[in-house]
Design an enzyme around this catalytic site. Structure first.
Site, short mmCIF file in Angstrom:
data_model
loop_
_atom_site.label_atom_id
_atom_site.label_comp_id
_atom_site.label_asym_id
_atom_site.label_seq_id
_atom_site.Cartn_x
_atom_site.Cartn_y
_atom_site.Cartn_z
N HIS A 1 -7.37 1.32 4.18
CA HIS A 1 -7.32 0.67 3.00
C HIS A 1 -5.71 1.02 2.23
O HIS A 1 -5.55 1.88 1.48
CB HIS A 1 -8.23 1.18 1.99
CG HIS A 1 -8.51 0.54 0.75
ND1 HIS A 1 -9.09 1.05 -0.43
CD2 HIS A 1 -7.83 -0.70 0.21
CE1 HIS A 1 -9.07 0.33 -1.49
NE2 HIS A 1 -8.68 -0.88 -0.93
N TYR B 1 -18.53 -13.24 -4.92
CA TYR B 1 -17.03 -12.55 -5.33
C TYR B 1 -16.67 -11.79 -4.41
O TYR B 1 -16.92 -10.83 -4.03
CB TYR B 1 -17.39 -11.55 -6.74
CG TYR B 1 -16.26 -11.46 -7.69
CD1 TYR B 1 -16.07 -12.47 -8.74
CD2 TYR B 1 -15.26 -10.39 -7.63
CE1 TYR B 1 -15.09 -12.15 -9.70
CE2 TYR B 1 -14.24 -10.34 -8.39
CZ TYR B 1 -14.20 -11.29 -9.49
OH TYR B 1 -12.98 -11.00 -10.12
N ASP C 1 -2.82 -4.34 0.58
CA ASP C 1 -4.29 -3.59 0.49
C ASP C 1 -4.74 -2.94 1.85
O ASP C 1 -5.42 -2.23 1.79
CB ASP C 1 -5.28 -4.80 0.05
CG ASP C 1 -6.64 -4.30 -0.41
OD1 ASP C 1 -6.51 -3.22 -1.38
OD2 ASP C 1 -7.55 -4.56 -0.06
N ARG D 1 -17.25 -5.76 -6.30
CA ARG D 1 -18.15 -5.11 -5.30
C ARG D 1 -19.30 -4.59 -5.72
O ARG D 1 -19.17 -3.91 -6.97
CB ARG D 1 -17.30 -4.66 -4.58
CG ARG D 1 -16.07 -5.22 -3.76
CD ARG D 1 -15.48 -4.24 -2.98
NE ARG D 1 -14.66 -3.33 -3.68
CZ ARG D 1 -14.96 -2.08 -3.80
NH1 ARG D 1 -15.89 -1.58 -3.27
NH2 ARG D 1 -13.95 -1.22 -4.41
N SER E 1 -9.62 1.64 -4.99
CA SER E 1 -9.27 0.32 -5.68
C SER E 1 -8.70 0.43 -7.18
O SER E 1 -9.17 1.24 -7.93
CB SER E 1 -10.55 -0.43 -5.70
OG SER E 1 -11.17 -0.50 -4.31
N LYS F 1 -12.86 -6.50 3.11
CA LYS F 1 -13.29 -5.23 3.26
C LYS F 1 -14.33 -5.21 4.29
O LYS F 1 -14.50 -4.19 4.88
CB LYS F 1 -13.96 -4.82 1.86
CG LYS F 1 -13.29 -4.90 0.67
CD LYS F 1 -11.81 -4.22 0.81
CE LYS F 1 -10.86 -4.44 0.00
NZ LYS F 1 -10.08 -3.36 -0.73
N ARG G 1 -9.23 -11.28 -11.37
CA ARG G 1 -8.30 -11.31 -10.09
C ARG G 1 -7.28 -12.56 -9.98
O ARG G 1 -8.00 -13.56 -10.34
CB ARG G 1 -9.09 -11.16 -8.74
CG ARG G 1 -9.84 -9.48 -8.95
CD ARG G 1 -9.37 -8.74 -7.83
NE ARG G 1 -9.89 -7.42 -8.06
CZ ARG G 1 -9.35 -6.47 -7.45
NH1 ARG G 1 -8.35 -6.63 -6.56
NH2 ARG G 1 -9.96 -5.13 -7.42
N CYS H 1 -5.86 1.42 -8.31
CA CYS H 1 -5.25 2.57 -8.40
C CYS H 1 -3.69 2.20 -8.07
O CYS H 1 -2.91 3.26 -8.06
CB CYS H 1 -5.67 3.85 -7.84
SG CYS H 1 -7.26 4.10 -8.55
#
Ligand code: GTP
Ligand code: SPV
Ligand code: MN
Length: 601
Positions: free
Chosen positions: A243, A214, A290, A74, A265, A223, A382, A267
């Site tokens: 989130h 991406y 998420d 991002r 993100s 998002k 990912r 974590c």
């Protein structure tokens, strides 16, 4: 136009036409959501050189894709909230006047799909037809996006059926921003590295994304819609878009609880959401990893759905010890982006199980050997895998009614200062803890690795309006929910000792903290007051079978009043950025914290 007969929705058809006129693609294709369509997208990517098949005996029906090295995460500095008044975007967002942004975007979008096919993807965030779900339509010129949206959301005909002839949808336009000249062949990973715009128009519920292919920049349901646009809808309509992972925890006695957790993100959300508890008799099942959308029901409680249908998970660090259920989820029918390729056609990344291979193809497509000193997989590599493939997916994970949330955890990546776990005294204090959350930056976003920054409620990159108004919304939700609100906790799996070693083993061992959390919800476990919240005693935390010395426990749980006074000063500075918008109740919380710390010094 392929599949034009799938819909009679006049507004949708007119919009498709409008975007076609603007972007001038060679073809238009409306996604029906079928299995064949998914396979066609994979084949198309393989034929076009974007993707390669992995070995059928290693990762059946799965592909590997290398992105452009300039398009790997991002891009927060290229992400914009476009609303009439700057103060409504607030000091944490990049703001642009909607008209000004359209003036920038329209020339870029003009002719941007030339030489490509324009795909129209009707998608539902949440189970199709759920009262908590919402529909979007993404237009994109990227087959990679179509394939990923198939795994991450519900797409195609069932969604168009719910939309009917006049249903509401959020229009999302995406382009890689790389039109082709006559006869020109597309790059394997087309993008416009120097000119990315991820833009949101919360007042008209539109999303326009230019130049990146991406993840969250391009899969606009995630998002852009489910957090940035949805957070503004949620504020208007009295619900919450967060989130957060959602997990179901069952005790040995069979008592079921639902826990949601907001970590920034990279974590630990995916890891916590599907962990195998190390404490006997306890079970964790995954509802989502998420995003959580939460609404009040008649019983006055908050119910959450996972608006997604798949996992877009961080690959590096994932292995059979850290996250066995993710490893099982990605065994087949998955898409891998920016991981490395083994000589026998399997995927590889840093800290995956087994010996480090003597030779790989790295995420740049180059030969790789262990002595080269380079990472084989990109740190933000990912996997995209269907949620239904997770061995511990909760049987009710797609219940359109959602699941009742008992506890909310906040947490970040803090090498120092922040203890393993604490409990907020009430919702208002919990809101303060979330608002003052700070975490070290990860590779999930471009730039600044490791730097400590405030990331309130893990929403810093994802809030669609003024952060202070969002805190106000949290407080109002608490006023509405009263005693029915979830209990709030703050956890930190990432504290280190002086030598830089983790003080807490993490992963499946985090079940010990979950146990304490739900026992606190039932008034069963002990806690002691500290200036920053209620801390678990060593006796109250189930540490059986863990080799945890008193010294290590004390280091893990240490709350240093003078260190925290320093933190309080930083929070004060941070809160000051929000001026009059800062809810008075948060100022009151900060003052009370300072007073408690002074008294403890
Ligand atoms: P996004 O998908 O970016 O929102 O990330 P996420 O919050 O789902 O993070 P994820 O679970 O994928 O974890 C990111 C990284 O943190 C991985 O490399 C994990 O191995 C690591 N990690 C997760 N949980 C723990 C933990 O309990 N302890 C330690 N030390 N590392 C962890
Ligand atoms: C995150 O960064 O929080 C993610 C990955 O979940 S992305 O979809 O790229 O935003
Ligand atoms: Mn995330």
């Amino acid at each position: 136009m392929t599949n034009a007969t799938l819909t009679n929705h006049k507004k949708l058809l007119a919009w498709i036409d409008e975007i076609k006129e603007l972007t001038t693609p060679d073809d238009i294709y409306i996604a029906d959501g079928s299995k064949e369509e998914y396979q066609n997208m994979l084949n198309l990517m393989v034929e076009g050189g974007t993707a390669q098949w992995l070995a059928e005996d290693k990762k059946p029906n799965s592909v590997l894709i290398f992105s452009d090295p300039a398009d790997v995460a991002r891009v927060e500095d290229r992400t914009f909230i476009c609303c009439e008044k700057e103060e409504n975007a607030g000091p944490t967002n990049n703001w642009k006047d909607p008209k000004e942004m359209k003036d920038i975007l329209m020339p870029l979008f003009k002719g941007c799909m030339k030489g490509r096919t324009m795909y129209v993807i009707p998608f539902s965030m949440g189970p199709v037809g759920s009262p908590i779900a919402h529909i979007g339509v993404e237009i994109t010129d990227s087959p990679y996006v179509v394939a990923n949206m198939h795994l991450m959301t519900r797409v195609g005909k069932p969604v168009l059926d719910v939309l009917g002839e006049d249903g509401e949808y959020v229009p999302c336009v995406h382009t890689v921003g790389a039109p082709l000249a006559e006869g020109e062949k597309s790059a394997a990973w087309p993008c416009n590295a120097e000119n990315k715009y991820i833009t949101h128009f919360p007042e008209t519920n539109e999303i326009w994304s230019f130049g990146s292919g991406y993840g969250g920049n391009a899969l606009l349901g995630k998002k852009c819609f489910a957090l940035r646009i949805a957070s503004t809808m949620a504020k208007r309509e009295g619900w919450m878009a967060e989130h957060m992972l959602i997990l179901k925890l069952t005790s040995p006695e069979g008592v079921e609880k639902y826990v949601a957790a907001a970590f920034p993100s990279a974590c630990g959300k995916t890891n916590l959401a599907m962990m195998n508890p190390t404490i006997p008799g306890w079970k964790v099942e995954c509802v989502g990893d998420d995003i959580a959308w939460m609404k009040f029901k008649e019983d006055g409680r908050l119910y959450a759905i996972n608006p997604e249908a798949g996992f877009f998970g961080v690959a590096p660090g994932t292995n059979y010890h850290s996250n066995p259920n993710a490893m099982e989820s990605l065994k087949a029918n998955s898409i891998f982006t920016n991981v490395a390729l083994t000589d026998d056609g399997d995927v590889w990344w840093e800290d995956i199980d087994g010996d480090v291979p003597a030779h790989l193809i790295d995420w740049n497509g180059n030969d790789w050997t262990p002595d080269g000193g380079k990472k084989a997989a990109h740190p933000n590599a990912r996997f995209t895998a269907p949620a239904a493939q997770c061995p511990v997916i909760a049987p009710n994970w797609a219940d359109p009614e959602g699941v009742p949330i008992d506890a909310i955890l906040f947490g970040g990546r803090r090498a120092t200062t922040q203890p393993l776990a604490l409990e907020a005294s009430n919702w208002e204090h919990g809101t303060f803890l979330g608002a003052a959350m700070a975490s070290e930056k990860t590779a999930a976003a471009a730039g600044g690795l490791g730097e400590l920054r405030f990331d309130p409620m893990a929403m810093l990159p994802f809030i669609g309006y003024n952060m202070a108004d969002y805190w106000g919304h949290w407080l109002e939700m608490g006023d509405k929910g009263g005693d029915n609100m979830p209990k709030v906790f703050y956890v930190n799996w990432f504290r280190k000792d002086e030598e830089g070693k983790w003080l807490w083993p993490g992963f499946g061992e985090n079940s010990r903290v979950l146990k304490w959390v739900v026992e606190r919800c039932d008034g069963k476990a002990d806690a002691v007051d500290s200036p920053i919240g209620k801390l678990p005693t060593k006796e109250a935390m189930d540490l059986a079978g863990l080799d945890m010395s008193d010294k290590d426990w004390d280091s893990l749980m240490k709350v240093d009043a003078s260190e925290w006074l320093d933190v309080a000063g930083k929070i004060e500075e941070y809160f000051a950025k929000f001026g009059d918008k800062l809810p008075a109740r948060l100022t009151k919380q900060l003052e009370a914290l300072k007073a408690r710390l002074e008294a403890a010094k």
